[in-house]
Design a protein around this motif. Structure first.
Motif, mmCIF file in Angstrom:
data_model
loop_
_atom_site.group_PDB
_atom_site.id
_atom_site.type_symbol
_atom_site.label_atom_id
_atom_site.label_comp_id
_atom_site.label_asym_id
_atom_site.label_seq_id
_atom_site.Cartn_x
_atom_site.Cartn_y
_atom_site.Cartn_z
ATOM 1 N N LYS A 27 1.809 -9.661 6.144
ATOM 2 C CA LYS A 27 1.437 -8.612 6.707
ATOM 3 C C LYS A 27 1.241 -7.631 7.320
ATOM 4 N N GLU A 28 2.930 -7.122 8.541
ATOM 5 C CA GLU A 28 2.849 -6.653 8.805
ATOM 6 C C GLU A 28 3.459 -5.331 8.617
ATOM 7 N N LEU A 30 2.511 -4.937 4.683
ATOM 8 C CA LEU A 30 1.749 -4.632 4.007
ATOM 9 C C LEU A 30 0.677 -3.561 4.884
ATOM 10 N N GLU A 31 0.375 -3.723 6.414
ATOM 11 C CA GLU A 31 -0.091 -2.685 7.059
ATOM 12 C C GLU A 31 0.605 -1.890 7.093
ATOM 13 N N ARG A 32 1.885 -1.378 6.914
ATOM 14 C CA ARG A 32 2.524 -0.088 7.238
ATOM 15 C C ARG A 32 2.532 0.719 6.067
ATOM 16 N N ALA A 33 2.879 -0.424 4.827
ATOM 17 C CA ALA A 33 2.556 0.903 3.495
ATOM 18 C C ALA A 33 1.114 0.904 3.398
ATOM 19 N N ALA A 34 0.249 1.070 3.685
ATOM 20 C CA ALA A 34 -1.206 1.292 3.869
ATOM 21 C C ALA A 34 -1.004 2.218 4.515
ATOM 22 N N VAL A 39 -4.123 4.685 3.482
ATOM 23 C CA VAL A 39 -5.280 3.783 2.895
ATOM 24 C C VAL A 39 -5.535 2.998 3.969
ATOM 25 N N ALA A 40 -6.723 2.323 4.202
ATOM 26 C CA ALA A 40 -7.005 0.493 4.339
ATOM 27 C C ALA A 40 -6.217 -0.017 4.067
ATOM 28 N N PRO A 41 -5.672 -1.181 4.473
ATOM 29 C CA PRO A 41 -5.314 -2.689 3.742
ATOM 30 C C PRO A 41 -6.432 -3.388 3.440
#
Length: 318
Positions: A27-28, A30-34, A39-41
């Motif tokens: 999740k961390e 993916l949040e970095r990728a977003a 964009v928002a996660p």
């Protein structure tokens, strides 16, 4: 053992996001990728994952997914002897060698996606794969015909994925006209053996040429350590020389992905186990098409796949 990292158009990316976001470290990432994609996660899976169709979002997200799965395997004691990535997959593969951090790989993937999206808006086009295996016609015929098509302005051989598959990239109308004319001259309906790839632009063609210098500059500036694992490159089909990696990864935007050569090099290095990282259905198919059943191919699509692959490889290594 080789780890293979997927490129854009990988099947099952929505399911992969759902799996990875269920794990705290995933999740961390993916949040970095977003964040890198601005964009928002929560947008990643909204409306059935429509945002993931955008190359500037898909690239950092797919990189994050791949590096999360890589970390899970390493934590379980499974490490590669060599790595390779298909197109975008070269960025997480490079990170898997220890040369750059996963965080930097995600940031670079976001930049790569933005640059390619920009050039696709300026130079619209498509990628079309041709395979003649069902016809019984020779591989030499296929590749020769596609090379002839690529001599026309606006058409490029984007990838040689397997002995019986070649991908053309460029202006879709030009590709259709040229290939139809070649087929008529040869007495073969080439369009019966064509499929349009699910990508947003003419990747691996001269249409991307203005993006390459900017990407190379960013890759060169990235904090780099020594590569701890050899990496086989798309641009050459050979093991990378560390100093040349930024130039060759950036140049890949306009050059052919020589995947058949990558597979041949891995075969000659004695690789018996191929682990396809994250959404890997396309890569598993390409391994089988290139190398047949004499090698073992492992999936890591979800937690169950990872567990089975870890168990199988531990048994094999023992």
């Amino acid at each position: 053992m080789a780890f293979l990292f997927p490129g854009q158009g990988a099947k099952g990316i929505v399911a992969a996001v759902q799996f990875v976001e269920s794990e705290p470290r995933g999740k961390e990432m993916l949040e970095r990728a977003a964040a890198a994609a601005d964009v928002a996660p929560s947008e990643l899976l909204a409306k059935g994952g429509r945002a993931l169709e955008r190359t500037e979002i898909q690239q950092p997200v797919l990189t994050a997914i791949a590096l999360f799965v890589h970390a899970e395997l390493v934590a379980a004691g499974i490490e590669p002897d060599v790595v390779a990535g298909h197109s975008l997959g070269e960025l997480p593969a490079w990170a898997a060698t220890g040369a750059i951090t996963p965080e930097d790989a995600i940031t670079l993937a976001a930049l790569r996606g933005r640059l390619m999206a920009r050039e696709a808006a300026r130079n619209p086009g498509a990628m079309i794969a041709f395979s003649l295996s069902p016809t019984g016609l020779s591989e030499v015929f296929l590749k020769g015909t596609m090379q002839r098509a690529a001599t026309q302005p606006g058409i490029h051989v984007a990838a040689s994925n397997a002995p019986d598959e070649v991908v053309l990239s460029g202006d879709e109308g030009v590709i259709r006209d040229v290939v139809r004319a070649l087929g008529d001259a040869l007495g073969v309906d080439l369009w019966r053996h064509a499929r349009r790839l699910p990508v947003a632009g003419p990747w691996h063609s001269e249409s991307m040429k203005d993006a390459a210098p900017e990407l190379e500059a960013a890759l060169t500036r990235a904090r780099r350590g020594a590569m701890q694992v050899p990496m086989v490159l798309n641009a050459t089909g050979n093991v990378a020389e560390e100093a040349l990696v930024p130039r060759l990864l950036a140049g890949q935007l306009v050059h052919t992905v020589r995947w058949t050569d990558v597979m041949s090099t891995l075969e000659h290095r004695g690789v018996a186990d191929f682990v396809t990282i994250a959404p890997g259905a396309v890569l598993r198919s390409l391994v089988r098409t290139n190398l047949g059943t004499k090698v073992r191919v492992h999936a890591t699509e979800n937690a169950n796949d990872i567990r089975r692959t870890v168990d199988a490889l531990r048994w094999s290594l023992s």
